[in-house]
Design an enzyme around this catalytic site. Structure first.
Site, PDB file in Angstrom:
ATOM      1  N   THR A  85     -28.182  -8.090   5.047  1.00  0.00           N
ATOM      2  CA  THR A  85     -28.098  -7.592   6.441  1.00  0.00           C
ATOM      3  C   THR A  85     -27.216  -8.236   7.296  1.00  0.00           C
ATOM      4  O   THR A  85     -26.678  -7.937   8.371  1.00  0.00           O
ATOM      5  CB  THR A  85     -29.636  -7.957   7.110  1.00  0.00           C
ATOM      6  N   THR A 101     -31.043 -11.711   2.576  1.00  0.00           N
ATOM      7  CA  THR A 101     -32.103 -12.733   2.598  1.00  0.00           C
ATOM      8  C   THR A 101     -33.356 -12.413   1.677  1.00  0.00           C
ATOM      9  O   THR A 101     -34.168 -13.152   1.147  1.00  0.00           O
ATOM     10  CB  THR A 101     -32.990 -12.852   4.102  1.00  0.00           C
TER      11      THR A 101
HETATM   12  N1  ASP Z   1     -32.183  -6.153   3.047  1.00  0.00           N
HETATM   13  C1  ASP Z   1     -31.609  -7.126   3.193  1.00  0.00           C
HETATM   14  C2  ASP Z   1     -30.918  -8.013   2.224  1.00  0.00           C
HETATM   15  O1  ASP Z   1     -29.970  -7.720   1.438  1.00  0.00           O
HETATM   16  C3  ASP Z   1     -32.253  -8.207   3.879  1.00  0.00           C
HETATM   17  C4  ASP Z   1     -31.545  -9.254   4.473  1.00  0.00           C
HETATM   18  O2  ASP Z   1     -30.296  -9.452   4.386  1.00  0.00           O
HETATM   19  O3  ASP Z   1     -32.161  -9.837   5.619  1.00  0.00           O
HETATM   20  O4  ASP Z   1     -31.539  -8.737   1.170  1.00  0.00           O
END
Ligand code: ASP
Length: 332
Positions: free
Chosen positions: A22, A97
């Site tokens: 993200t 994340t």
């Molecule tokens: N969907 C995202 C990921 O690539 C979530 C994030 O990065 O917060 O894990």
């Protein structure tokens, strides 16, 4: 590979390895949702000028839910190369994340040396009001450059908090304060341009020969049958992590299945489905620590299930014998 901000005059700089998530996402007209777009140059140009000299490259630009074990292995290999460079003082990895804690722990437990290995990300995309990606990245760079962070191993920096890779976990689906260490709290904080150390995380490194892919993770729920464990054994896994109840307990009807599975040469690690705490108890009834210890299970200690799985993958790949598995497991 994209190389930016390189200066021959600066003997030591911070290497940034971007992998998507993200923190790299923006709203996309074609899909109607956010997708990874920002690359190393975008990050570099958004960072404040008072940071140390930077070197940045993009490894992949993916949501971390799309990572394979091969992606994670490549991140580990590239970080290990970067920390070996005499002109690199520390490494920052930007990462989605969702699986960030697993990569953080893998780096912590397999990349030797005392240069900081810092992971960061964001919970809001660059198209959202309140995008915190650049602030998190700037904080992560400050930690990677801080002499007091040397020897910390893998840490996660988001929301101005520094968490040990070993203890941190993603606890909230949307909050920017999603990364917490339920058992211990943060090991430090970033306040403005200062890095404040609270505690020194303990760190032990395992030998690295890759990741054994045939390792499953099962979560126990009340009254659940042991058929998934049976099925995993029949599919030829080499290891299974069981997130047990409370202090790592299993129902009595799981005991013979664990015994049979282990008799086939499958390593069983007991973790807890609780977000914090060690796996141990003093109970005399079947299915507690005593039973599982007698069966020869290994214990995750303070690691959560997903990190115990990473540790078992590293351990099984590195071990040449059953005795090695036990020794390596207990050494880290
Ligand atoms: N969907 C995202 C990921 O690539 C979530 C994030 O990065 O917060 O894990």
């Amino acid at each position: 590979m994209e190389e930016i901000g390189v200066s021959g005059e600066q003997p030591e700089r911070i290497a940034i390895l971007t992998t998507g998530g993200t923190i790299a996402m923006q709203q996309d007209g074609a899909t109607g949702g956010a997708v990874p777009m920002l690359g190393a140059t975008d990050f570099r140009s958004a960072l404040p000028a008072d940071l140390p000299e930077l070197y940045a490259e993009e490894l992949v630009n993916l949501p971390s839910s799309h990572f394979t074990l091969e992606t994670v292995r490549q991140i580990r290999e590239r970080v290990a190369v970067l920390v070996e460079r005499s002109d690199v003082a520390g490494v920052v990895v930007t990462h989605g994340t969702d699986t960030l804690e697993e990569t953080a722990y893998l780096l912590d437990v397999t990349v030797p040396g005392d240069k900081p290995l810092v992971l960061t990300g964001a919970m809001r995309t660059a198209s959202d009001v309140g995008y915190e990606g650049y602030a998190n990245l700037a904080a992560a760079v400050r930690v990677a450059a801080a002499p007091q962070a040397r020897g910390w191993g893998g840490v996660v920096v988001l929301n101005d908090e520094i968490h040990a890779a070993r203890y941190v976990t993603k606890i909230h689906t949307l909050s920017p304060a999603t990364f917490q260490s339920p058992a211990w709290g943060p090991v430090g904080r970033v306040e403005g341009n200062r890095v404040i150390v609270g505690q020194r995380p303990e760190r032990r490194v395992l030998p690295w020969r890759g990741l054994e892919p045939r390792v499953a993770l099962l979560k126990l729920t009340v009254g659940v049958e042991a058929d998934l464990l049976e099925a995993a054994g029949e599919r030829g896994v080499r290891g299974i992590v069981i997130e047990g109840l409370g202090g790592g307990r299993v129902p009595p009807w799981w005991i013979p299945v664990i015994e049979r599975t282990m008799a086939q040469g499958v390593w069983v690690v007991i973790a807890s489905r609780c977000p914090a705490g060690w796996v141990w108890d003093a109970y005399g009834y079947p299915g507690g620590y005593r039973t599982l210890n007698e069966l020869g299970c290994l214990f995750a200690e303070g690691l959560n299930g997903q990190k115990a799985r990473i540790k078992l993958m590293v351990t099984l790949a590195a071990a040449d014998s059953a005795a090695d598995v036990i020794e390596l497991w207990r050494s880290a």
